[in-house]
Design a protein around this motif. Structure first.
Motif, PDB file in Angstrom:
ATOM      1  N   ASN A 108     -42.074  30.835  77.971  1.00 12.56           N
ATOM      2  CA  ASN A 108     -41.007  31.077  76.591  1.00 12.56           C
ATOM      3  C   ASN A 108     -39.800  30.887  77.403  1.00 12.56           C
ATOM      4  OD1 ASN A 108     -42.882  33.096  75.854  1.00 12.56           O
ATOM      5  ND2 ASN A 108     -41.587  35.256  76.599  1.00 12.56           N
ATOM      6  N   LEU A 109     -39.594  30.411  78.274  1.00 15.34           N
ATOM      7  CA  LEU A 109     -38.594  29.592  79.135  1.00 15.34           C
ATOM      8  C   LEU A 109     -38.724  28.105  78.758  1.00 15.34           C
ATOM      9  CD1 LEU A 109     -35.583  29.366  80.276  1.00 15.34           C
ATOM     10  CD2 LEU A 109     -36.029  30.220  82.094  1.00 15.34           C
ATOM     11  N   LEU A 110     -39.544  28.130  80.052  1.00 13.19           N
ATOM     12  CA  LEU A 110     -39.795  26.338  80.463  1.00 13.19           C
ATOM     13  C   LEU A 110     -40.006  25.650  78.929  1.00 13.19           C
ATOM     14  CD1 LEU A 110     -41.565  26.144  84.005  1.00 13.19           C
ATOM     15  CD2 LEU A 110     -38.659  25.961  83.291  1.00 13.19           C
ATOM     16  N   GLY A 111     -41.101  25.947  77.917  1.00 20.21           N
ATOM     17  CA  GLY A 111     -40.995  25.038  77.060  1.00 20.21           C
ATOM     18  C   GLY A 111     -40.469  25.340  75.819  1.00 20.21           C
ATOM     19  N   SER A 112     -39.130  25.830  75.803  1.00 16.30           N
ATOM     20  CA  SER A 112     -38.147  25.961  75.050  1.00 16.30           C
ATOM     21  C   SER A 112     -37.155  25.245  75.762  1.00 16.30           C
ATOM     22  CB  SER A 112     -37.133  27.311  75.341  1.00 16.30           C
ATOM     23  OG  SER A 112     -38.156  27.966  73.929  1.00 16.30           O
ATOM     24  N   ILE A 113     -37.221  24.983  76.972  1.00 11.04           N
ATOM     25  CA  ILE A 113     -35.884  23.992  77.223  1.00 11.04           C
ATOM     26  C   ILE A 113     -36.971  22.765  77.181  1.00 11.04           C
ATOM     27  CG2 ILE A 113     -35.259  23.262  79.886  1.00 11.04           C
ATOM     28  CD1 ILE A 113     -35.024  26.417  80.735  1.00 11.04           C
ATOM     29  N   GLN A 114     -38.074  21.847  77.590  1.00  9.34           N
ATOM     30  CA  GLN A 114     -38.440  21.204  77.509  1.00  9.34           C
ATOM     31  C   GLN A 114     -38.389  20.780  75.427  1.00  9.34           C
ATOM     32  OE1 GLN A 114     -38.363  19.271  79.435  1.00  9.34           O
ATOM     33  NE2 GLN A 114     -40.470  17.801  79.653  1.00  9.34           N
ATOM     34  N   THR A 115     -39.157  21.495  74.999  1.00  8.30           N
ATOM     35  CA  THR A 115     -38.803  21.174  73.582  1.00  8.30           C
ATOM     36  C   THR A 115     -37.636  20.831  72.597  1.00  8.30           C
ATOM     37  OG1 THR A 115     -40.434  23.333  73.090  1.00  8.30           O
ATOM     38  CG2 THR A 115     -39.310  21.537  71.077  1.00  8.30           C
ATOM     39  N   VAL A 116     -36.434  21.100  73.245  1.00  8.20           N
ATOM     40  CA  VAL A 116     -35.229  20.967  73.339  1.00  8.20           C
ATOM     41  C   VAL A 116     -34.551  19.720  73.867  1.00  8.20           C
ATOM     42  CG1 VAL A 116     -32.750  21.736  73.827  1.00  8.20           C
ATOM     43  CG2 VAL A 116     -33.781  23.545  73.392  1.00  8.20           C
ATOM     44  N   ARG A 117     -35.078  19.374  74.890  1.00  8.67           N
ATOM     45  CA  ARG A 117     -34.504  18.518  75.737  1.00  8.67           C
ATOM     46  C   ARG A 117     -35.361  16.949  75.065  1.00  8.67           C
ATOM     47  NH1 ARG A 117     -34.277  17.128  81.252  1.00  8.67           N
ATOM     48  NH2 ARG A 117     -36.367  16.750  81.458  1.00  8.67           N
ATOM     49  N   ALA A 118     -36.889  17.110  74.740  1.00 12.39           N
ATOM     50  CA  ALA A 118     -37.599  16.386  74.475  1.00 12.39           C
ATOM     51  C   ALA A 118     -37.035  15.449  72.450  1.00 12.39           C
ATOM     52  CB  ALA A 118     -38.832  16.522  73.895  1.00 12.39           C
ATOM     53  N   ALA A 119     -35.824  17.063  72.172  1.00 14.20           N
ATOM     54  CA  ALA A 119     -35.660  16.144  71.099  1.00 14.20           C
ATOM     55  C   ALA A 119     -34.332  16.019  71.325  1.00 14.20           C
ATOM     56  CB  ALA A 119     -35.697  17.994  70.070  1.00 14.20           C
ATOM     57  N   LEU A 120     -33.107  15.980  71.675  1.00 16.05           N
ATOM     58  CA  LEU A 120     -31.991  15.769  71.789  1.00 16.05           C
ATOM     59  C   LEU A 120     -31.895  13.996  71.786  1.00 16.05           C
ATOM     60  CD1 LEU A 120     -30.343  18.386  74.664  1.00 16.05           C
ATOM     61  CD2 LEU A 120     -29.672  18.015  72.207  1.00 16.05           C
ATOM     62  N   PRO A 121     -32.265  12.856  72.535  1.00 15.89           N
ATOM     63  CA  PRO A 121     -32.689  12.273  72.224  1.00 15.89           C
ATOM     64  C   PRO A 121     -32.273  11.676  70.766  1.00 15.89           C
ATOM     65  CG  PRO A 121     -34.071  12.590  74.218  1.00 15.89           C
ATOM     66  CD  PRO A 121     -33.492  13.208  73.335  1.00 15.89           C
ATOM     67  N   HIS A 122     -33.454  12.227  69.618  1.00 17.09           N
ATOM     68  CA  HIS A 122     -33.899  12.337  68.446  1.00 17.09           C
ATOM     69  C   HIS A 122     -32.286  12.165  67.513  1.00 17.09           C
ATOM     70  CE1 HIS A 122     -37.784  10.368  69.595  1.00 17.09           C
ATOM     71  NE2 HIS A 122     -38.254  11.746  70.723  1.00 17.09           N
ATOM     72  N   LEU A 123     -31.987  13.666  68.091  1.00 12.37           N
ATOM     73  CA  LEU A 123     -31.434  14.480  67.162  1.00 12.37           C
ATOM     74  C   LEU A 123     -29.782  13.511  67.597  1.00 12.37           C
ATOM     75  CD1 LEU A 123     -32.203  17.645  67.500  1.00 12.37           C
ATOM     76  CD2 LEU A 123     -32.429  17.098  65.712  1.00 12.37           C
ATOM     77  N   ARG A 124     -30.052  13.011  68.527  1.00 17.10           N
ATOM     78  CA  ARG A 124     -28.149  11.882  69.060  1.00 17.10           C
ATOM     79  C   ARG A 124     -28.062  11.021  68.304  1.00 17.10           C
ATOM     80  NH1 ARG A 124     -27.199  10.374  73.169  1.00 17.10           N
ATOM     81  NH2 ARG A 124     -29.965  10.674  74.392  1.00 17.10           N
ATOM     82  N   ALA A 125     -29.539  10.303  68.955  1.00 18.29           N
ATOM     83  CA  ALA A 125     -29.439   9.003  67.902  1.00 18.29           C
ATOM     84  C   ALA A 125     -29.650   8.830  65.971  1.00 18.29           C
ATOM     85  CB  ALA A 125     -30.631   8.060  68.320  1.00 18.29           C
ATOM     86  N   GLN A 126     -29.572  10.249  65.600  1.00 12.04           N
ATOM     87  CA  GLN A 126     -29.756  10.459  63.977  1.00 12.04           C
ATOM     88  C   GLN A 126     -28.309  11.043  63.734  1.00 12.04           C
ATOM     89  OE1 GLN A 126     -32.989  12.093  63.128  1.00 12.04           O
ATOM     90  NE2 GLN A 126     -31.718  14.566  63.181  1.00 12.04           N
ATOM     91  N   GLY A 127     -27.995  10.467  64.580  1.00 16.38           N
ATOM     92  CA  GLY A 127     -26.123  11.790  64.066  1.00 16.38           C
ATOM     93  C   GLY A 127     -26.276  13.084  63.940  1.00 16.38           C
ATOM     94  N   GLY A 128     -27.038  13.953  64.237  1.00 18.78           N
ATOM     95  CA  GLY A 128     -26.941  15.174  64.476  1.00 18.78           C
ATOM     96  C   GLY A 128     -28.200  16.021  64.194  1.00 18.78           C
ATOM     97  N   GLY A 129     -28.163  17.515  63.819  1.00 11.93           N
ATOM     98  CA  GLY A 129     -29.196  18.409  62.996  1.00 11.93           C
ATOM     99  C   GLY A 129     -28.841  19.325  64.155  1.00 11.93           C
ATOM    100  N   ARG A 130     -29.732  20.556  64.108  1.00 13.15           N
ATOM    101  CA  ARG A 130     -29.779  21.566  63.628  1.00 13.15           C
ATOM    102  C   ARG A 130     -31.464  22.099  64.988  1.00 13.15           C
ATOM    103  NH1 ARG A 130     -27.204  25.870  61.437  1.00 13.15           N
ATOM    104  NH2 ARG A 130     -25.840  24.248  61.334  1.00 13.15           N
ATOM    105  N   LEU A 131     -30.417  22.867  66.104  1.00 13.00           N
ATOM    106  CA  LEU A 131     -31.509  23.418  67.244  1.00 13.00           C
ATOM    107  C   LEU A 131     -31.361  24.988  66.858  1.00 13.00           C
ATOM    108  CD1 LEU A 131     -30.787  21.845  70.595  1.00 13.00           C
ATOM    109  CD2 LEU A 131     -32.176  21.185  69.404  1.00 13.00           C
ATOM    110  N   ILE A 132     -33.223  25.705  66.259  1.00  6.92           N
ATOM    111  CA  ILE A 132     -32.476  27.435  66.670  1.00  6.92           C
ATOM    112  C   ILE A 132     -33.666  27.295  67.133  1.00  6.92           C
ATOM    113  CG2 ILE A 132     -33.979  28.655  64.752  1.00  6.92           C
ATOM    114  CD1 ILE A 132     -33.048  26.670  62.713  1.00  6.92           C
ATOM    115  N   GLN A 133     -33.653  28.631  67.914  1.00  7.63           N
ATOM    116  CA  GLN A 133     -34.591  29.062  69.513  1.00  7.63           C
ATOM    117  C   GLN A 133     -34.307  30.377  68.939  1.00  7.63           C
ATOM    118  OE1 GLN A 133     -35.060  27.799  72.302  1.00  7.63           O
ATOM    119  NE2 GLN A 133     -36.921  30.288  72.169  1.00  7.63           N
ATOM    120  N   ILE A 134     -35.776  30.913  69.013  1.00  5.19           N
ATOM    121  CA  ILE A 134     -36.138  32.471  68.265  1.00  5.19           C
ATOM    122  C   ILE A 134     -36.282  33.131  69.573  1.00  5.19           C
ATOM    123  CG2 ILE A 134     -37.813  33.337  67.083  1.00  5.19           C
ATOM    124  CD1 ILE A 134     -36.871  31.976  65.421  1.00  5.19           C
TER     125      ILE A 134
END
Length: 277
Positions: A108-134
């Motif tokens: 619940n915690l580390l899996g979500s954190i790593q998912t977000v951390r992995a996505a961030l470089p891509h989202l920054r490179a493309q100029g934005g996006g949305r992160l949703i945490q259930i």
């Protein structure tokens, strides 16, 4: 807004499955993760290349990054990343095994954190996006018998709230979803209950043992909840929290009012510890 591309962890059941079905029906693309690809085979058969599947256990942190990178490589721009995979661990803290504690935090915690951390470089490179945490109303209000589940949800909420300020300059919005109980089969499929200790019989923590034999009545409609989550992506700025369900609203507001009252009652005592007071 349609014609978006989403990345969602844990699409085999629950909110992940409902989100995926609604998005595919309306014409969006989804990159979804499952532990077993057969769990989403029916969706792959119906929607073809609009559904990209990645096999993933989010407790395998290095694998999380591999799957996220592969999804962006395959699909190009991904507009929305949803950290959804998780389950509930119930029982008094003393009743839980060390393995149960580790698995709950890892999922619940580390899996979500790593998912977000992995996505961030891509989202920054493309100029934005949305992160949703259930998350859950369990990330705002605590009850006996769910201490480790609360620890995982409160932890991820603190992470996401701080993250929202970190990534706002890059055009990345963050939303924490706070559903109450929903008719997703969570008690049957997404709940693990510790073996009870006799010492806790008759205490508040023992109430969760009733889930072994019956499901608690819930009011949340998963279709409506998924619809609200999808609609929230078009809101600017991104809502930091999305409270869904009268049970969630009631429990969250009561807990927050009590917490504020507890803090405000200590104003003079807090000032006494300042240097030179």
């Amino acid at each position: 807004m349609t014609d978006q591309t989403w990345f969602i962890t844990g699409i085999s059941s629950g909110f992940g499955r409902e989100l995926t079905e609604q998005l595919l029906r309306r014409g969006d693309r989804v990159a979804g993760t499952v532990r077993r690809e057969s769990a989403a085979g029916d969706l792959a058969g119906r929607y073809g290349d609009r559904l990209w599947l990645g096999r993933l256990d989010v407790t395998d942190l290095s694998r999380v990054r591999e799957v996220v990178d592969a999804a962006f490589a395959a699909l190009g721009r991904i507009d929305v990343v949803v950290a959804n995979a998780g389950y509930g661990l119930f029982g008094a803290a003393e009743e839980l095994t060390d393995e149960q504690v580790r698995d709950q935090i890892a999922t619940n915690l580390l899996g979500s954190i790593q998912t977000v951390r992995a996505a961030l470089p891509h989202l920054r490179a493309q100029g934005g996006g949305r992160l949703i945490q259930i998350s859950s109303v369990a990330g705002l209000a605590a009850h006996a018998g769910a201490s480790l589940y609360h620890a995982s949800k409160w932890g991820v909420e603190g992470f996401m709230e701080a993250l929202a300020a970190e990534v706002a300059p890059f055009g990345i919005g963050v939303t924490i979803v706070e559903p109450g109980g929903a008719r997703t089969g969570f008690v049957r499929e997404g709940l693990r209950i510790a073996e009870p200790l006799p010492a806790y019989a008759g205490t508040p923590a023992a109430m969760v043992q009733a889930f072994r034999t019956r499901e608690a009545p819930v009011v949340g409609d998963p279709r409506r909840i998924a619809g609200r989550i999808i609609a929230s992506v078009d809101r600017r700025p991104a809502p930091l929290r999305l409270v869904l369900g009268t049970d969630s609203y009631g429990a969250a507001t009561a807990a927050l009012r009590q917490r504020l009252a507890d803090v405000e009652a200590q104003g003079s005592e807090a000032a006494w510890t300042d240097a030179g007071a």
